[in-house]
Every structure is written in structure tokens, then in C-alpha cells.
Design an enzyme around this catalytic site. Sequence first.
Site, mmCIF file in Angstrom:
data_model
loop_
_atom_site.group_PDB
_atom_site.id
_atom_site.type_symbol
_atom_site.label_atom_id
_atom_site.label_comp_id
_atom_site.label_asym_id
_atom_site.label_seq_id
_atom_site.Cartn_x
_atom_site.Cartn_y
_atom_site.Cartn_z
ATOM 1 C CB ALA A 165 52.571 25.175 92.417
ATOM 2 N NE ARG A 168 46.797 23.788 107.824
ATOM 3 C CZ ARG A 168 47.288 22.718 108.430
ATOM 4 N NH1 ARG A 168 48.080 21.881 107.757
ATOM 5 N NH2 ARG A 168 47.011 22.469 109.705
ATOM 6 C CG HIS A 213 74.798 52.972 100.663
ATOM 7 N ND1 HIS A 213 74.177 52.367 99.597
ATOM 8 C CD2 HIS A 213 76.131 53.017 100.376
ATOM 9 C CE1 HIS A 213 75.097 52.071 98.689
ATOM 10 N NE2 HIS A 213 76.279 52.447 99.132
ATOM 11 C CB VAL A 243 46.835 14.221 90.482
ATOM 12 C CG1 VAL A 243 47.246 12.799 90.787
ATOM 13 C CG2 VAL A 243 48.039 15.131 90.442
ATOM 14 C CB VAL A 289 52.259 28.784 101.006
ATOM 15 C CG1 VAL A 289 53.344 29.418 101.825
ATOM 16 C CG2 VAL A 289 51.234 29.801 100.595
ATOM 17 C CB ALA A 293 51.001 20.887 99.522
ATOM 18 C CB VAL A 294 45.409 20.464 97.384
ATOM 19 C CG1 VAL A 294 46.204 19.748 96.312
ATOM 20 C CG2 VAL A 294 44.768 19.474 98.343
HETATM 21 P P1 FAD Z 1 46.535 25.789 114.983
HETATM 22 O O1 FAD Z 1 47.927 26.236 114.985
HETATM 23 O O2 FAD Z 1 46.144 24.697 114.050
HETATM 24 O O3 FAD Z 1 46.226 25.365 116.476
HETATM 25 C C1 FAD Z 1 45.009 24.804 116.861
HETATM 26 C C2 FAD Z 1 45.262 23.977 118.084
HETATM 27 O O4 FAD Z 1 44.015 23.571 118.631
HETATM 28 C C3 FAD Z 1 46.019 22.689 117.815
HETATM 29 O O5 FAD Z 1 47.080 22.554 118.721
HETATM 30 C C4 FAD Z 1 44.979 21.579 118.019
HETATM 31 O O6 FAD Z 1 45.561 20.385 118.527
HETATM 32 C C5 FAD Z 1 44.073 22.227 119.040
HETATM 33 N N1 FAD Z 1 42.694 21.741 119.022
HETATM 34 C C6 FAD Z 1 41.890 21.585 117.953
HETATM 35 N N2 FAD Z 1 40.670 21.177 118.335
HETATM 36 C C7 FAD Z 1 40.713 21.082 119.674
HETATM 37 C C8 FAD Z 1 39.769 20.693 120.651
HETATM 38 N N3 FAD Z 1 38.536 20.339 120.303
HETATM 39 N N4 FAD Z 1 40.161 20.686 121.954
HETATM 40 C C9 FAD Z 1 41.425 21.020 122.320
HETATM 41 N N5 FAD Z 1 42.355 21.400 121.435
HETATM 42 C C10 FAD Z 1 41.998 21.426 120.132
HETATM 43 N N6 FAD Z 1 51.811 30.576 108.899
HETATM 44 C C11 FAD Z 1 52.593 31.674 108.927
HETATM 45 O O7 FAD Z 1 52.106 32.759 109.277
HETATM 46 N N7 FAD Z 1 53.918 31.613 108.580
HETATM 47 C C12 FAD Z 1 54.493 30.451 108.186
HETATM 48 O O8 FAD Z 1 55.684 30.430 107.885
HETATM 49 C C13 FAD Z 1 53.697 29.285 108.141
HETATM 50 N N8 FAD Z 1 54.239 28.104 107.764
HETATM 51 C C14 FAD Z 1 53.454 26.989 107.740
HETATM 52 C C15 FAD Z 1 54.025 25.796 107.307
HETATM 53 C C16 FAD Z 1 53.249 24.646 107.252
HETATM 54 C C17 FAD Z 1 53.876 23.346 106.786
HETATM 55 C C18 FAD Z 1 51.889 24.687 107.665
HETATM 56 C C19 FAD Z 1 51.041 23.436 107.653
HETATM 57 C C20 FAD Z 1 51.312 25.865 108.106
HETATM 58 C C21 FAD Z 1 52.093 27.034 108.127
HETATM 59 N N9 FAD Z 1 51.556 28.265 108.519
HETATM 60 C C22 FAD Z 1 52.333 29.384 108.525
HETATM 61 C C23 FAD Z 1 50.138 28.389 108.916
HETATM 62 C C24 FAD Z 1 50.031 28.432 110.458
HETATM 63 O O9 FAD Z 1 50.615 27.279 111.002
HETATM 64 C C25 FAD Z 1 48.571 28.527 110.879
HETATM 65 O O10 FAD Z 1 47.939 29.599 110.217
HETATM 66 C C26 FAD Z 1 48.466 28.744 112.380
HETATM 67 O O11 FAD Z 1 49.060 27.685 113.082
HETATM 68 C C27 FAD Z 1 46.992 28.863 112.781
HETATM 69 O O12 FAD Z 1 46.900 29.025 114.165
HETATM 70 P P2 FAD Z 1 45.588 28.548 114.948
HETATM 71 O O13 FAD Z 1 45.836 28.845 116.377
HETATM 72 O O14 FAD Z 1 44.392 29.096 114.315
HETATM 73 O O15 FAD Z 1 45.521 26.981 114.708
HETATM 74 P P1 NAD Z 2 47.669 26.926 99.259
HETATM 75 O O1 NAD Z 2 46.255 27.344 99.215
HETATM 76 O O2 NAD Z 2 48.729 27.925 99.472
HETATM 77 O O3 NAD Z 2 48.049 26.177 97.899
HETATM 78 C C1 NAD Z 2 47.342 25.075 97.421
HETATM 79 C C2 NAD Z 2 47.596 24.986 95.922
HETATM 80 O O4 NAD Z 2 47.087 23.742 95.475
HETATM 81 C C3 NAD Z 2 46.877 26.080 95.123
HETATM 82 O O5 NAD Z 2 47.778 26.680 94.237
HETATM 83 C C4 NAD Z 2 45.763 25.330 94.404
HETATM 84 O O6 NAD Z 2 45.428 25.907 93.169
HETATM 85 C C5 NAD Z 2 46.385 23.959 94.252
HETATM 86 N N1 NAD Z 2 45.421 22.859 94.132
HETATM 87 C C6 NAD Z 2 44.273 22.681 94.803
HETATM 88 N N2 NAD Z 2 43.711 21.504 94.460
HETATM 89 C C7 NAD Z 2 44.530 20.929 93.549
HETATM 90 C C8 NAD Z 2 44.507 19.699 92.851
HETATM 91 N N3 NAD Z 2 43.525 18.826 93.016
HETATM 92 N N4 NAD Z 2 45.538 19.430 92.009
HETATM 93 C C9 NAD Z 2 46.561 20.307 91.844
HETATM 94 N N5 NAD Z 2 46.629 21.489 92.489
HETATM 95 C C10 NAD Z 2 45.632 21.795 93.340
HETATM 96 O O7 NAD Z 2 47.703 25.765 100.352
HETATM 97 P P2 NAD Z 2 48.928 25.009 101.027
HETATM 98 O O8 NAD Z 2 50.172 25.235 100.280
HETATM 99 O O9 NAD Z 2 48.452 23.618 101.266
HETATM 100 O O10 NAD Z 2 49.030 25.746 102.422
HETATM 101 C C11 NAD Z 2 47.912 25.701 103.332
HETATM 102 C C12 NAD Z 2 47.854 26.934 104.172
HETATM 103 O O11 NAD Z 2 48.953 26.995 105.056
HETATM 104 C C13 NAD Z 2 47.861 28.189 103.330
HETATM 105 O O12 NAD Z 2 46.635 28.864 103.547
HETATM 106 C C14 NAD Z 2 48.974 29.018 103.835
HETATM 107 O O13 NAD Z 2 48.569 30.311 104.147
HETATM 108 C C15 NAD Z 2 49.453 28.313 105.107
HETATM 109 N N6 NAD Z 2 50.927 28.287 105.026
HETATM 110 C C16 NAD Z 2 51.588 29.473 105.133
HETATM 111 C C17 NAD Z 2 52.971 29.509 105.004
HETATM 112 C C18 NAD Z 2 53.683 30.812 105.088
HETATM 113 O O14 NAD Z 2 53.091 31.788 105.555
HETATM 114 N N7 NAD Z 2 54.940 30.908 104.682
HETATM 115 C C19 NAD Z 2 53.686 28.336 104.762
HETATM 116 C C20 NAD Z 2 52.976 27.157 104.630
HETATM 117 C C21 NAD Z 2 51.590 27.143 104.771
#
Ligand code: FAD
Ligand code: NAD
Length: 472
Positions: free
Chosen positions: A187, A277, A449, A243, A189, A274-275
Site C-alpha cells: 500500500a 523498486r 478568493h 503474503v 504510492v 508493488a513493493v
Molecule cells: P528511469 O526513468 O528508469 O530511466 C532510466 C533509463 O535508462 C531507462 O529508459 C532505461 O531503459 C535506460 N537504461 C538503463 N540501463 C541502461 C543501459 N545500460 N544503457 C542504456 N540505457 C539504459 N515519479 C514522480 O516524480 N511522479 C510520479 O507521478 C511518478 N509516478 C510513477 C508511476 C509509476 C507506475 C512508476 C513505476 C514510477 C513513477 N514515478 C513517479 C517514479 C519515476 O518514474 C522515476 O523516479 C523516474 O523515472 C526516475 O528517472 P531516472 O532517469 O532515474 O530513471
Molecule cells: P513504495 O515504497 O511506495 O511502497 C511499497 C509498499 O510495499 C510499502 O508500503 C511497503 O511497506 C510495502 N511492502 C514491501 N514489501 C511487502 C511485502 N512483502 N508484502 C506487503 N507489503 C510490502 O513503492 P512502490 O509503490 O512500488 O513505488 C516504487 C517507487 O516509485 C516509489 O519509490 C515511488 O517514489 C515511485 N513512484 C512515485 C509516484 C509518485 O510520485 N506519485 C507514483 C508511483 C511510484
Amino acid sequence: MEYDVVVIGGGPGGYVAAIKASQLGLKTACIEFDEDKSGKVKLGGTCLNVGCIPSKSLLDSSYKFKQISESFDDHGIKVSKPSYDLSKMMQRKDEIVQKLTGGVGHLFKHNKVESIHGKGKLVSANEVEVTNSKGKKQTVKGKNIILAAGSRPINIPSVPWNGSTVVGSSGALEFNETPKKLAIIGAGVIGLELGSVWSRLGSVVDIYEAEKTLLPMLDDDVSRLIEREFRKQNLNIQLGTYVKGSKKSRKGISLDLEIDGKTTSAQYDKVIVAVGRRPFTENLLGKEVQISLDEKGFVPVDEYCRTSLDNVYAVGDIVRGPMLAHKAMEEGIMVAERIAGKKMEVNYDLVPSVIYTHPEIAWVGKTEKDLKQSNIDYKKGSFPFSASGRALAAGDSVGFVKMLADKETDEVLGVQIFGNSASEILQQGLIGMEFSASSEDFGLTMFSHPTVSEALHEAALAVNKQAIHIGN
Ligand code: FAD
Ligand code: NAD
């Protein structure tokens, strides 16, 4: 070919660093291996392709559906029973993703960033070996290297992904029909955002969380209200649940659960894991490279994102700190500027967080828990949206704004918001905090306002017991 800057990874950290470096006059290349079905390079990383943007597209579509189904009647608007076309919703999401990822390609051309398609591996302090999808290798040289390889979802052995009934967040953005019964492990993000999407579209959603508190990084009064509100929205959040295992069943998948020490099992059509990354650093560094990853696979860096090698930097999800796109982008800009001889810093004390549920959850700076732990004396003010004229007019008045300020200096140290437009309201608090504003500064600022932002103004006034529209 030799560059001033070579970036590995075309996500928010990498593509922003590359554009900024090029804008600063540095000859820059960005290496990305992700590709579309036609084999063309796909820029934008997790955020644009399978993260921030597609999830927000589905959050917005599903919220519109929920509103039209449930709250239009309150406004005196009659609609016949609405329905939705999931494939059109998904197509809209994919088109937005395509537009934005294509946009990064245009920005590269416009800013003269060389895009190199292939998998990059740092093989010496100045050399990246790039392998294309056909296995052909080339060496790209850089005076400076920025590692921005991002992250991947964590898989858990008790519920391994299988690409059909058990998926990670990417799979959960691609369902071709709405699951009748959906379990989400975690539970956090993603659990709350994607749980909201599928619940609004009609799934029965059970969310299993190992921790005993929902969103423990927030203050208890905030997380308790959030939990209560989400339960009303039919997100069945089970805290303190493990789980233990999973098996394929006739109808989908069966989960073995341990809830408060008792074991039970439940059947689902789909499970989203979704536990959290982990950094994606496998095969990123050659054996010869003198950078050791930490025990969790992160690249160790200093406050300026410099690794143990002077000319090699790392930004975004592969380094310490929250895994957020805006944090990755700011780090990318800082590194490009520092390579160009400028002095930029990232203020890690003020990284905002937003969970895009409805109501939204947004916070920045310190919580009461943090301040107590650091023995900092503070005062607090809060204001409920139920006392905001604009929130009432919109029929959207759940939640509150909470502001914490230093007891002696009155400097604002933290803001937590649960409510409509929390993300946008928080940003106003954050700008003030960047300039060390006091709660009195916020109180003396005129707010339009009627706006929902007035709740921030009133919370600031309440810090010094001067609120007008609630009792002090
Ligand atoms: P990434 O976006 O993961 O980009 C890394 C890139 O490097 C990828 O394209 C990959 O293919 C490439 N790569 C990796 N290894 C290599 C290699 N060896 N050679 C060439 N290319 C390579 N964050 C927010 O702030 N707001 C949000 O609303 C939000 N929502 C999210 C929703 C979901 C479902 C998820 C999964 C994540 C979300 N995040 C959000 C988190 C956000 O996506 C990441 O924090 C962000 O993308 C990180 O950026 P980055 O550039 O570090 O990595
Ligand atoms: P998260 O760290 O937000 O949440 C994972 C949750 O899973 C935690 O509450 C944790 O206690 C629980 N958990 C871990 N292991 C478990 C298990 N075995 N059984 C049950 N619960 C367990 O991670 P996420 O939701 O996977 O998101 C990953 C990353 O992506 C986050 O770091 C977040 O910052 C980023 N993200 C950001 C946004 C946003 O900014 N709106 C949206 C999506 C994702």
C-alpha cells in the site's frame, strides 16, 4: 567519437542532464537501449513510458468516470448510466506517452544531443561500450560520464510475476479488461494510485500491506484520515499482512495470507506486486571500473552526485534518495552545470512528494515525527477543506492542510496536505520554504478568493492562532 559528456539512460535524470549539458555548450551524447515495436529508440525512461505519465492518464480517465457515475447528481446534473471503453482509455494513454517520448527526441535534435541506441556499459573512466540489439559493439568516449540507468520493480519470491495473472506496475497499466477481483501487494504510492484506478473502474480491490501503519512517513493524524477515506472508496487496505505464497487456480490466482498471525487464502483474477523498486545497475559497470555498488545495488555518490571517480556522476533512481522524476531531473541539471564549472546544488531537504489519488496526498519538509525525533520545538496550524468555500462549492471538501513551523523563528519546516489539488497547493508552500518563509510571511500574503489554496493561508495563520475561518 569523443564527447564532453556521455549519459547512460534516457529517463528524466539522463535526458534532462543531456539537454542541459548541450545547452551549456558541451558536446553531449545520450545512450538508451529501450525501443518500440519497430525497433526505434524510446526515450523518456520509466516516467514517460510506464510510470508518471501513463499512470496519471489512467488516474484522470478513471476519476472522470467515477465523478460522472457518482457525483454529478449532487450538482443537479442528470446523466444516464455511464459506461466506459477500456481499449479507448488505453489508446488515449498510449498516444499521450508516444507524444511525450517523441517530444524528447525532438528536444534532443533541437538541442543537438546525439542519441545513441544501445545498451551502455562503463568499461573505463572515459569509455562506454555500447551494444546494439543485434549484438554489435562500439566504444563511445566521454570526458565526463553520467550514469542514469534508473530502476526496476522488486519481485517477491512468494508471488513471482508471470506476465498474466501476477504483474508489476507496467503490466497493471496494460490490463485489457477490468479485473473483477484484484489484489495489490504493497500500500505504497503505486498500490494506492493503481488501486484507485481499477477500483474506480469497478474492480473489487484488496491491498495487502506488511507495515502496521499506512504511509508511515506521514504524521499519524494525516495517515489515519487517509486510511478512513480510502476505505470509504472501497479500497480494502489490510495492514500488517504478509503474503506467504501464491498458486495458479482455476479462476486466476490464489494467495496464501497471514493477517494478524492467522493464515487464510483468497482468490483473485489479477495480482499487482508493488513493493518498491531497486536500482537497475546490473551490467552497468565493467569489472575494471573502480566504483563499488552498495549492498542494495545503488551507486554511491556525494551530495553533488559524484561517484568515487572524479569525472563519473550518477543521478536519479540509481542513487540514494527518493525515487522521483523531479528529483532525478534536478540532479541531472546540477551535474550538467557542475561539469560546466557552475556551482548548482540540490536542496535535498525540500523534495516534494505527491500521491495522485483523490483526494491527493502531498508533503514536503519535516513531519511532527521528524521534529520530535530531532528535538526541534515546533508549533502547528491546520485548516480543514470542509471550511473552505471553494472546496464546498466544488463538492470536494475532504481533508486538510497542516503546517509546521519552528517555535522560535517561525520558519516553516513542513507542510502535509490531504485534499483536492494538494499537489498544486503544496508547490506554493514549497516556494515559500525555499526562501525560508515564516508562517507569518504566508499569513501576510494575499491569496485569491475563493481558491482551495486559501486553506494554506489559513493553516499558516493558525500556526500563530490567528486563523479567521476556524476557531483557534
Ligand atoms: P528511469 O526513468 O528508469 O530511466 C532510466 C533509463 O535508462 C531507462 O529508459 C532505461 O531503459 C535506460 N537504461 C538503463 N540501463 C541502461 C543501459 N545500460 N544503457 C542504456 N540505457 C539504459 N515519479 C514522480 O516524480 N511522479 C510520479 O507521478 C511518478 N509516478 C510513477 C508511476 C509509476 C507506475 C512508476 C513505476 C514510477 C513513477 N514515478 C513517479 C517514479 C519515476 O518514474 C522515476 O523516479 C523516474 O523515472 C526516475 O528517472 P531516472 O532517469 O532515474 O530513471
Ligand atoms: P513504495 O515504497 O511506495 O511502497 C511499497 C509498499 O510495499 C510499502 O508500503 C511497503 O511497506 C510495502 N511492502 C514491501 N514489501 C511487502 C511485502 N512483502 N508484502 C506487503 N507489503 C510490502 O513503492 P512502490 O509503490 O512500488 O513505488 C516504487 C517507487 O516509485 C516509489 O519509490 C515511488 O517514489 C515511485 N513512484 C512515485 C509516484 C509518485 O510520485 N506519485 C507514483 C508511483 C511510484
